[in-house]
Design a protein around this motif. Structure first.
Motif, PDB file in Angstrom:
ATOM      1  N   LYS A   1     -67.247  19.794  -7.480  1.00  0.00           N
ATOM      2  CA  LYS A   1     -68.441  18.664  -7.750  1.00  0.00           C
ATOM      3  C   LYS A   1     -69.680  19.647  -7.889  1.00  0.00           C
ATOM      4  CE  LYS A   1     -66.555  15.049  -4.557  1.00  0.00           C
ATOM      5  NZ  LYS A   1     -66.711  14.575  -3.298  1.00  0.00           N
ATOM      6  N   ARG A   2     -69.709  20.641  -7.264  1.00  0.00           N
ATOM      7  CA  ARG A   2     -71.003  21.681  -7.473  1.00  0.00           C
ATOM      8  C   ARG A   2     -70.911  21.929  -8.858  1.00  0.00           C
ATOM      9  NH1 ARG A   2     -70.769  27.259  -4.220  1.00  0.00           N
ATOM     10  NH2 ARG A   2     -69.316  27.515  -5.559  1.00  0.00           N
ATOM     11  N   ASN A   3     -69.889  22.448  -9.580  1.00  0.00           N
ATOM     12  CA  ASN A   3     -69.985  22.803 -10.868  1.00  0.00           C
ATOM     13  C   ASN A   3     -70.363  21.622 -11.892  1.00  0.00           C
ATOM     14  OD1 ASN A   3     -69.263  25.378 -10.404  1.00  0.00           O
ATOM     15  ND2 ASN A   3     -66.839  24.642 -10.598  1.00  0.00           N
ATOM     16  N   ILE A   4     -70.116  20.297 -11.572  1.00  0.00           N
ATOM     17  CA  ILE A   4     -70.683  19.190 -12.386  1.00  0.00           C
ATOM     18  C   ILE A   4     -71.919  18.847 -12.015  1.00  0.00           C
ATOM     19  CG2 ILE A   4     -70.330  16.764 -12.388  1.00  0.00           C
ATOM     20  CD1 ILE A   4     -67.410  16.820 -11.707  1.00  0.00           C
TER      21      ILE A   4
ATOM     22  N   MET B   1     -76.939  20.349 -27.813  1.00  0.00           N
ATOM     23  CA  MET B   1     -76.531  20.090 -26.590  1.00  0.00           C
ATOM     24  C   MET B   1     -75.201  19.894 -26.608  1.00  0.00           C
ATOM     25  SD  MET B   1     -79.043  20.212 -24.760  1.00  0.00           S
ATOM     26  CE  MET B   1     -78.037  19.730 -23.325  1.00  0.00           C
ATOM     27  N   ALA B   2     -74.431  19.168 -27.683  1.00  0.00           N
ATOM     28  CA  ALA B   2     -73.108  19.185 -27.701  1.00  0.00           C
ATOM     29  C   ALA B   2     -72.490  20.431 -27.748  1.00  0.00           C
ATOM     30  CB  ALA B   2     -72.697  18.587 -29.055  1.00  0.00           C
ATOM     31  N   TRP B   3     -73.053  21.420 -28.706  1.00  0.00           N
ATOM     32  CA  TRP B   3     -72.422  22.740 -28.278  1.00  0.00           C
ATOM     33  C   TRP B   3     -72.573  23.561 -27.035  1.00  0.00           C
ATOM     34  CZ3 TRP B   3     -74.848  27.479 -27.701  1.00  0.00           C
ATOM     35  CH2 TRP B   3     -74.288  28.537 -27.767  1.00  0.00           C
ATOM     36  N   LEU B   4     -73.965  23.308 -26.436  1.00  0.00           N
ATOM     37  CA  LEU B   4     -74.091  23.671 -25.067  1.00  0.00           C
ATOM     38  C   LEU B   4     -73.010  23.173 -24.151  1.00  0.00           C
ATOM     39  CD1 LEU B   4     -75.606  25.727 -23.398  1.00  0.00           C
ATOM     40  CD2 LEU B   4     -77.251  23.785 -23.020  1.00  0.00           C
ATOM     41  N   LEU B   5     -73.038  21.890 -24.187  1.00  0.00           N
ATOM     42  CA  LEU B   5     -71.940  21.110 -23.236  1.00  0.00           C
ATOM     43  C   LEU B   5     -70.509  21.518 -23.457  1.00  0.00           C
ATOM     44  CD1 LEU B   5     -73.315  17.467 -23.154  1.00  0.00           C
ATOM     45  CD2 LEU B   5     -73.281  18.939 -21.268  1.00  0.00           C
TER      46      LEU B   5
ATOM     47  N   LEU C   1     -70.321  25.224 -21.704  1.00  0.00           N
ATOM     48  CA  LEU C   1     -70.467  24.945 -20.336  1.00  0.00           C
ATOM     49  C   LEU C   1     -69.210  24.511 -19.915  1.00  0.00           C
ATOM     50  CD1 LEU C   1     -74.101  23.567 -19.566  1.00  0.00           C
ATOM     51  CD2 LEU C   1     -73.202  25.939 -19.299  1.00  0.00           C
ATOM     52  N   ILE C   2     -68.559  23.513 -20.223  1.00  0.00           N
ATOM     53  CA  ILE C   2     -67.234  22.842 -19.983  1.00  0.00           C
ATOM     54  C   ILE C   2     -66.367  23.931 -20.309  1.00  0.00           C
ATOM     55  CG2 ILE C   2     -65.653  21.109 -20.369  1.00  0.00           C
ATOM     56  CD1 ILE C   2     -68.177  19.201 -21.118  1.00  0.00           C
ATOM     57  N   LYS C   3     -66.358  24.765 -21.394  1.00  0.00           N
ATOM     58  CA  LYS C   3     -65.333  25.518 -21.330  1.00  0.00           C
ATOM     59  C   LYS C   3     -65.031  26.760 -20.361  1.00  0.00           C
ATOM     60  CE  LYS C   3     -63.267  28.604 -25.012  1.00  0.00           C
ATOM     61  NZ  LYS C   3     -63.124  28.945 -26.321  1.00  0.00           N
ATOM     62  N   ILE C   4     -66.440  27.108 -20.039  1.00  0.00           N
ATOM     63  CA  ILE C   4     -66.718  28.156 -18.940  1.00  0.00           C
ATOM     64  C   ILE C   4     -65.950  27.482 -17.691  1.00  0.00           C
ATOM     65  CG2 ILE C   4     -68.282  29.388 -17.591  1.00  0.00           C
ATOM     66  CD1 ILE C   4     -70.128  29.777 -20.126  1.00  0.00           C
ATOM     67  N   ASN C   5     -66.559  26.535 -17.517  1.00  0.00           N
ATOM     68  CA  ASN C   5     -65.979  25.624 -16.045  1.00  0.00           C
ATOM     69  C   ASN C   5     -64.706  25.644 -16.003  1.00  0.00           C
ATOM     70  OD1 ASN C   5     -66.534  24.145 -13.681  1.00  0.00           O
ATOM     71  ND2 ASN C   5     -65.749  22.506 -14.675  1.00  0.00           N
ATOM     72  N   ASN C   6     -63.938  25.200 -16.997  1.00  0.00           N
ATOM     73  CA  ASN C   6     -62.449  24.941 -17.229  1.00  0.00           C
ATOM     74  C   ASN C   6     -61.832  26.364 -16.921  1.00  0.00           C
ATOM     75  OD1 ASN C   6     -62.662  22.352 -17.328  1.00  0.00           O
ATOM     76  ND2 ASN C   6     -62.588  22.235 -19.542  1.00  0.00           N
ATOM     77  N   PHE C   7     -62.615  27.281 -17.704  1.00  0.00           N
ATOM     78  CA  PHE C   7     -61.919  28.800 -17.456  1.00  0.00           C
ATOM     79  C   PHE C   7     -61.868  29.213 -16.147  1.00  0.00           C
ATOM     80  CE2 PHE C   7     -62.412  33.293 -17.380  1.00  0.00           C
ATOM     81  CZ  PHE C   7     -61.292  33.698 -18.036  1.00  0.00           C
ATOM     82  N   LYS C   8     -63.068  29.068 -15.235  1.00  0.00           N
ATOM     83  CA  LYS C   8     -63.069  29.297 -14.088  1.00  0.00           C
ATOM     84  C   LYS C   8     -62.049  28.348 -13.110  1.00  0.00           C
ATOM     85  CE  LYS C   8     -67.726  30.982 -14.125  1.00  0.00           C
ATOM     86  NZ  LYS C   8     -69.185  30.816 -13.559  1.00  0.00           N
TER      87      LYS C   8
ATOM     88  N   ILE D   1     -73.882  21.494 -14.165  1.00  0.00           N
ATOM     89  CA  ILE D   1     -73.945  21.017 -15.446  1.00  0.00           C
ATOM     90  C   ILE D   1     -74.925  20.002 -15.784  1.00  0.00           C
ATOM     91  CG2 ILE D   1     -72.718  19.906 -17.542  1.00  0.00           C
ATOM     92  CD1 ILE D   1     -70.185  21.605 -16.550  1.00  0.00           C
ATOM     93  N   VAL D   2     -75.088  19.031 -15.195  1.00  0.00           N
ATOM     94  CA  VAL D   2     -75.877  17.899 -14.955  1.00  0.00           C
ATOM     95  C   VAL D   2     -77.369  18.367 -15.020  1.00  0.00           C
ATOM     96  CG1 VAL D   2     -76.629  15.663 -14.133  1.00  0.00           C
ATOM     97  CG2 VAL D   2     -74.253  16.079 -14.381  1.00  0.00           C
ATOM     98  N   PHE D   3     -77.561  19.166 -13.884  1.00  0.00           N
ATOM     99  CA  PHE D   3     -78.970  19.822 -13.751  1.00  0.00           C
ATOM    100  C   PHE D   3     -79.352  20.556 -14.919  1.00  0.00           C
ATOM    101  CE2 PHE D   3     -81.685  23.561 -12.468  1.00  0.00           C
ATOM    102  CZ  PHE D   3     -82.677  22.896 -11.810  1.00  0.00           C
ATOM    103  N   ILE D   4     -78.469  21.359 -15.631  1.00  0.00           N
ATOM    104  CA  ILE D   4     -78.895  22.432 -16.865  1.00  0.00           C
ATOM    105  C   ILE D   4     -78.975  21.293 -17.935  1.00  0.00           C
ATOM    106  CG2 ILE D   4     -78.001  23.941 -18.394  1.00  0.00           C
ATOM    107  CD1 ILE D   4     -76.335  25.370 -16.108  1.00  0.00           C
ATOM    108  N   TYR D   5     -78.387  20.404 -18.088  1.00  0.00           N
ATOM    109  CA  TYR D   5     -78.682  19.456 -19.251  1.00  0.00           C
ATOM    110  C   TYR D   5     -79.897  18.721 -18.979  1.00  0.00           C
ATOM    111  CZ  TYR D   5     -77.997  15.345 -22.423  1.00  0.00           C
ATOM    112  OH  TYR D   5     -78.056  14.304 -23.205  1.00  0.00           O
ATOM    113  N   ALA D   6     -80.320  18.209 -17.812  1.00  0.00           N
ATOM    114  CA  ALA D   6     -81.659  17.494 -17.553  1.00  0.00           C
ATOM    115  C   ALA D   6     -82.585  18.515 -17.910  1.00  0.00           C
ATOM    116  CB  ALA D   6     -81.499  16.954 -16.461  1.00  0.00           C
TER     117      ALA D   6
END
Length: 430
Positions: free
Chosen positions: A12-15, A62-66, A69-76, A18-23
């Motif tokens: 939940k913290r990682n999601i 933003m699509a590339w950035l998301l 970020l998602i790839k990094i998050n999934n990796f972790k 990501i939302v905060f960085i996007y906003a």
């Protein structure tokens, strides 16, 4: 349970991150690009075209950035999951290979047992124990205690005190264990109890042997003193009785009875001396075992016929000559046969079997059809002054054990009430 909650919290913290960085990036992009357009461009049509291009560019960025970020998050997350799997695998391996027997049960049903636990219960495969109630292995005397312990330990999740219990192996053998348990987690919505055991059967046997040794030492000292005090006046009585018998006073029948009773007292004194003397076997000579047993059977056959008991002997071929103390073995066989006869008031058959079991060992088996011995009395047999007979002293079997040990042999007793008793004696040939 704690690890799964922590994993959900981290997800939940990682999601939210990501939302905060996007906003944040979206807000900065809109404000900054609109400010630049307002400063450098005045034509509305141009601004509209640039904003369209800006929007498309923003979407791509933003699509590339998301994606990143998602790839990094999934990796972790994959790293964490892999670490958790490795940790769980190591934990399972540690439990499986632990030298301490460990079992896990839920609602009284075994769901896991490590290698050491399988060995304790006499199993070779985990399928032989998993899915079975723990009470299939726990001695009935401890069922109520185990229920109370489980009810106490589940709410607290604290380790129980170490207690002694008895368990029943798959082969029926009963062994002593020390055990403690703890409620560790939930399994399919039910409490899971991990139980750690330790086989203390050998320790208990050693303690019992030590206690028995102490008893034997005390009895031996007592027996030596009593035998010494009795033997001196007994010698005088025997001498004067022989003197009176030689006078032909007409009381020969009485003298014979008195002589027999004195011989009986002398026999008991000799038993006392055997108890007091650790060196039971005095001389080893080559003897024919069949001949020894045949003489004993002839001696007791008349007594057996009086109570309608038949003594049958069975010998393997080529029973070898063995080194033994003939008189001591005769005493052993007489003690065993007399006990068998006393247990067979209603008649029956006593079988004596002599078998070659190994190149250097021979088995002498006595099988009677007597009243048998209660299971709880078997471990006490051979203890001084413990006897299943009303007027018994327990010294006969104690002396028998000592003679067999002196011959470097062993003796075992199996019995069932109202079915009879089997005594196995194993002796070395040389």
């Amino acid at each position: 349970m704690g690890s799964s909650r922590q994993e959900k919290f981290n997800g939940k913290r990682n999601i939210l991150k990501i939302v905060f960085i996007y906003a944040l990036i979206t807000g900065l992009w809109i404000v900054m690009t609109d400010t630049v357009l307002a400063i450098f461009f005045k034509d509305a049509e141009t601004i509209t075209r640039i904003q369209t291009l800006k929007g498309l560019f923003f979407v791509l960025i933003m699509a590339w950035l998301l994606y990143v970020l998602i790839k990094i998050n999934n990796f972790k997350r994959n790293q964490i999951e892999e670490m958790l799997r490795d940790s769980e695998s190591r934990y399972r391996k540690i439990i499986k290979l632990s030298p301490e027997p460990i079992t896990i049960h839920s609602d009284g049903i075994l769901i896991y047992a490590n290698d050491a636990a399988l060995k304790v219960v006499g199993a070779t495969r985990i399928e032989e124990v998993v899915g079975k109630p723990i009470f299939d292995f726990l001695h009935p005397d401890y069922h109520e205690m185990e229920i109370e312990r489980s009810q106490t330990i589940i709410p607290t999740e604290e380790r129980s005190e170490c207690i002694e219990q008895k368990i029943i192996r798959l082969d029926g053998e009963i062994i002593d264990i020390e055990t403690s348990c703890i409620c560790i987690e939930k399994y399919m919505g039910k409490p899971v109890i991990q139980n750690v055991m330790r086989d203390i059967t050998e320790r208990k046997r050693t303690e019992e042997m030590f206690i028995k040794s102490e008893k034997l030492s005390v009895v031996g000292q007592l027996a030596a003193g009593v035998a010494h005090e009795i033997r001196n006046p007994l010698t005088s009585l025997k001498g004067f009785l022989q003197l009176l018998n030689s006078k032909n006073l007409g009381y020969e029948n009485y003298f014979e009875i008195m002589q027999a009773e004195i011989e009986r007292i002398n026999f008991i004194v000799n038993e006392f001396m055997v108890v007091s003397n650790p060196q039971v076997v005095r001389s080893l000579e080559e003897k024919n075992l069949e001949s020894i047993i045949r003489n004993i059977v002839m001696l007791l056959d008349a007594q057996a016929n009086l109570i309608n008991v038949q003594i049958i002997t069975e010998y393997d071929r080529n029973i070898p000559i063995m080194k033994c103390d003939e008189n001591q073995l005769k005493q052993v066989f007489i003690n065993i046969l007399k006990n068998a006869l006393e247990a067979m008031d209603n008649g029956g058959i006593i079988r004596i079997q002599v078998k070659n079991i190994q190149r250097d060992q021979i088995l002498i088996r006595f099988i009677d059809q007597g009243v048998g011995i209660p299971e709880e009395e078997l471990p006490k047999l051979g203890e001084p002054f413990h006897s299943t007979k009303e007027k018994g002293t327990g010294l006969g079997l104690m002396v028998t054990n000592k003679i067999i040990e002196g011959h470097k042999g062993s003796m075992s007793i199996k019995s069932k009430v109202n079915q009879g008793t089997t005594i196995d004696i194993i002796l070395p040939i040389e």
